[in-house]
Scaffold this active site. Structure first.
Site, mmCIF file in Angstrom:
data_model
loop_
_atom_site.group_PDB
_atom_site.id
_atom_site.type_symbol
_atom_site.label_atom_id
_atom_site.label_comp_id
_atom_site.label_asym_id
_atom_site.label_seq_id
_atom_site.Cartn_x
_atom_site.Cartn_y
_atom_site.Cartn_z
ATOM 1 N N TYR A 95 55.237 37.722 36.149
ATOM 2 C CA TYR A 95 54.419 38.816 36.655
ATOM 3 C C TYR A 95 55.281 39.696 37.561
ATOM 4 C CZ TYR A 95 50.423 41.575 37.114
ATOM 5 O OH TYR A 95 49.611 42.669 37.051
ATOM 6 N N ARG A 134 48.885 53.593 34.120
ATOM 7 C CA ARG A 134 49.497 53.454 35.452
ATOM 8 C C ARG A 134 49.943 52.013 35.622
ATOM 9 N NH1 ARG A 134 47.517 50.986 40.182
ATOM 10 N NH2 ARG A 134 48.759 49.601 38.936
ATOM 11 N N LYS A 150 48.837 38.821 33.362
ATOM 12 C CA LYS A 150 47.696 38.476 34.231
ATOM 13 C C LYS A 150 46.962 37.255 33.698
ATOM 14 C CE LYS A 150 47.142 41.496 37.543
ATOM 15 N NZ LYS A 150 46.442 42.242 38.537
ATOM 16 N N GLU A 195 42.483 46.981 34.181
ATOM 17 C CA GLU A 195 43.783 46.760 34.812
ATOM 18 C C GLU A 195 44.724 47.925 34.550
ATOM 19 O OE1 GLU A 195 44.215 43.709 36.442
ATOM 20 O OE2 GLU A 195 45.975 44.731 37.165
ATOM 21 N N ASP A 196 45.283 48.479 35.593
ATOM 22 C CA ASP A 196 46.316 49.510 35.472
ATOM 23 C C ASP A 196 45.902 50.732 34.658
ATOM 24 O OD1 ASP A 196 47.753 47.961 37.158
ATOM 25 O OD2 ASP A 196 49.486 47.665 35.864
ATOM 26 N N ASP A 237 40.695 45.128 38.991
ATOM 27 C CA ASP A 237 41.523 44.349 39.900
ATOM 28 C C ASP A 237 42.358 45.232 40.830
ATOM 29 O OD1 ASP A 237 42.488 41.847 40.822
ATOM 30 O OD2 ASP A 237 44.396 42.334 39.851
ATOM 31 N N ASP A 238 42.803 46.378 40.340
ATOM 32 C CA ASP A 238 43.627 47.257 41.186
ATOM 33 C C ASP A 238 42.829 47.764 42.378
ATOM 34 O OD1 ASP A 238 45.858 47.256 39.284
ATOM 35 O OD2 ASP A 238 44.419 48.290 38.014
ATOM 36 N N ASN A 251 54.401 48.032 44.341
ATOM 37 C CA ASN A 251 55.191 47.291 43.354
ATOM 38 C C ASN A 251 55.828 48.260 42.374
ATOM 39 O OD1 ASN A 251 54.585 44.611 44.136
ATOM 40 N ND2 ASN A 251 52.568 44.814 43.232
#
Ligand code: NAD
Length: 548
Positions: free
Chosen positions: A101, A153, A171, A242-243, A265-266, A405
């Site tokens: 990850y 993203r 994930k 996610e993203d 989650d972000d 990150n």
């Protein structure tokens, strides 16, 4: 739980068995199994135990020169022997999580087309509009959790199109390794709706559809078709977004969070891990959360998500919402978010307080004198010496979270935070940093990474078949995580528990989340007498079954 290939249901034999990653045990097949399953001669004679196999894997992996090589090596192991892969990850979480990850997965996604070997998960493309359900029906296991991205993203790396698939895959590996979510329940999905990344569009090895991004009503219709089909094919499935780029992430969360079992989650996972970090940090500063002003560098999914949950936590403590919001201030690419600005999106406007305009982040730090700064803008090197020294000048123990990150985007290094504050900073980072020695004292910085939160939340939700995922669950997760930070952790500068305790942490979070679901009437199973024991009974163990 889904059928994972128990001995009774296992039909595979011979070479087909060795090629099947779910059932393959490699050199650990016993003599009896080799005779019964047509494996005699297909393996070298020596039978190895799983611990011996783990030793071989670790030795081979450690010999590789780069983290990307290790990522590829571990992916190949995952494709070959799933049980062994999860055993290796689980027992070596601190070493291996950064390889499967963040930060390595970022490079893995950038190069996904080049290092591609075997497919994993489902790709739903823009061209599948009208037949998404058929695509999902090609997945033969009974998914309990889907992690889905549209690749726009990826971490702080921007639009990686279909190559963002590395994120749902990574994930879900963490779901299994950290929380014991059964791998058979996990479905990674990429909505391949094109990319605006010129480099990828020109790259002959790019794996996605070569087209510009689908936008507007057509994009929304595809997401809607996917969400509907997912719930028809896998009733009650948890869909983790996610993203996604922030314009879509907030919209989609608001559109679906009261309709299906879903979270982002972000926004929400990040919020929970950061709130937990703040709760642990104030054990050191001695101030209450209400007395802690937080200044965010960044005003996107992570910043607004954290600010919303800090607000929710303060409201739960009895503060009026308008008062609670005033504890959080945002800085975006145009400067401090203030009431007089006319260029603000709705999600930022909630935190647009009365204040003179301030253009630069260091000036905002000096103007607001916050107790905590939280970096989530994906712009590296922005917590400069000037910023950290300013924080140290008006705080005995400044709280400094550099959460962006991957490592190249981190606002400062651990060493800088400790050195520039004379060892007084309470530091957390998005990507891992090694321990740092300042003035003879060793500090052990730990990652404010949502991998502390989402595996436990997902396990709790899936185990009790919760119909919705609520903010109260993320508050419970933050409290549970903070409650697992010992005084010894705090004394060495760690505001999170060790990654080696991940399964214990995830199990505790899952139990607290399930308790919220039971209390609020959201669970789809009867309430057990002992929630913690119930959660433990749902957790996957990467041990080989005996087939003969
Ligand atoms: P986002 O795109 O939603 O938000 C980025 C924000 O940064 C935007 O508000 C933008 O205006 C602002 N910004 C951009 N350039 C800026 C500048 N020069 N000065 C000030 N603000 C600027 O992205 P996000 O989802 O909020 O993620 C941001 C970063 O946080 C990423 O690097 C991501 O990897 C990291 N993150 C870390 C964790 C974790 O667990 N540690 C979790 C989520 C996100």
């Amino acid at each position: 739980m889904a059928d994972s290939g128990t001995p009774a249901s296992m039909q595979l034999r011979g070479q087909a068995l060795l090629q099947d990653p779910v059932h393959n045990k490699g050199t650990a097949f016993t003599d009896r199994e080799r005779d019964a399953l047509g494996l005699r001669g297909l393996l070298p004679a020596r039978v190895h135990t799983q611990p011996e196999q783990v030793q071989r894997v670790l030795a081979n992996m450690r010999r590789l020169p780069t983290d990307l090589d290790k990522y590829i090596f571990l992916t190949a192991l995952h494709d070959r022997n799933e049980t062994l892969f999860f055993r290796v990850v689980m027992e070596n979480a601190e070493e291996i999580m950064p390889l499967i990850y963040t930060p390595t997965v970022g490079l893995g996604c950038q190069l996904y087309g080049r290092i591609y070997r075997r497919p994993r998960g489902l790709f739903v493309t823009a061209a599948d509009a009208g037949r998404v359900k058929q695509v999902l029906q090609n997945w033969k296991q009974k998914a309990g959790i889907i992690v889905v991205t549209d690749g726009e993203r990826i971490l702080g790396l921007g639009d990686l199109g279909a190559q963002g698939m590395g994120i749902p895959v990574g994930k879900l590996s963490l779901y299994t390794a950290c929380a014991g979510m059964h791998p058979a329940l996990c479905l990674p999905v990429t909505l391949d709706v094109g990319t605006e990344n010129e480099e990828l569009l020109q790259d002959p090895l790019y794996i996605g559809q070569v087209r510009r991004r689908l936008r507007g009503a057509d994009y929304d219709a595809l997401v809607e078709e996917f969400v509907t089909a997912a719930n028809e094919v896998f009733p009650g499935v948890l869909v983790q977004f996610e993203d996604f780029a922030n314009a879509n992430a907030f919209r989609l969360l608001h559109k679906y969070q009261d309709r299906i079992c879903t979270f982002n989650d972000d926004i929400q996972g990040t919020a929970s891990v950061a709130l937990s970090g703040l709760k642990s940090a104030i054990r050191i500063t001695g101030k209450s959360l209400a007395d802690t002003r937080v200044l965010f560098l960044g005003a996107g999914e992570a910043a607004v998500g954290i600010a919303d949950l800090v607000t929710a936590s303060l409201v739960a403590q009895g503060l009026p919402e308008a008062e609670a919001r005033k504890r959080c201030w945002l800085v975006d690419s145009k400067g401090l978010v203030v009431a007089s600005r006319t260029d603000l999106t709705d999600h930022k406007r909630k935190y647009a307080h009365e204040h003179a305009a301030v253009k630069e982040f260091p000036d905002a730090v000096n103007a607001l004198k916050p107790q905590a700064i939280v970096g989530v803008a994906a712009v590296g090197r922005t917590f400069t010496r000037q910023v950290i020294e300013a924080m140290g000048s008006f705080n005995e123990r400044p709280i400094v979270f550099a959460l962006s990150n991957p490592t190249s985007k981190s606002e400062c290094t651990a060493e800088e935070a400790y050195a520039w504050s004379g060892g007084r900073a309470i530091f957390a980072c998005g990507s891992p940093f090694a321990p740092v020695n300042v003035n003879g004292k060793t500090f052990v910085p730990r990652q404010g990474n949502n991998s502390y939160i989402f595996p436990g939340v997902g396990l709790g939700v899936v185990s009790c078949k919760a119909r919705r995922v609520t903010d109260e669950m993320f508050l419970a997760a933050a409290d549970t995580l903070a409650g697992m930070v010992s005084q010894a952790d705090l004394d060495q500068g760690s505001i999170y528990p060790s990654l080696s305790r991940m399964r214990e942490v995830s199990a505790a979070i899952a139990a607290s989340v399930a308790d919220v679901a039971f209390r609020r009437g959201l669970a789809g199973v009867p309430q057990p007498a002992d929630t913690a024991a119930f959660i433990r009974s749902c957790m996957y163990e990467p041990s080989y079954p005996t087939y003969a």
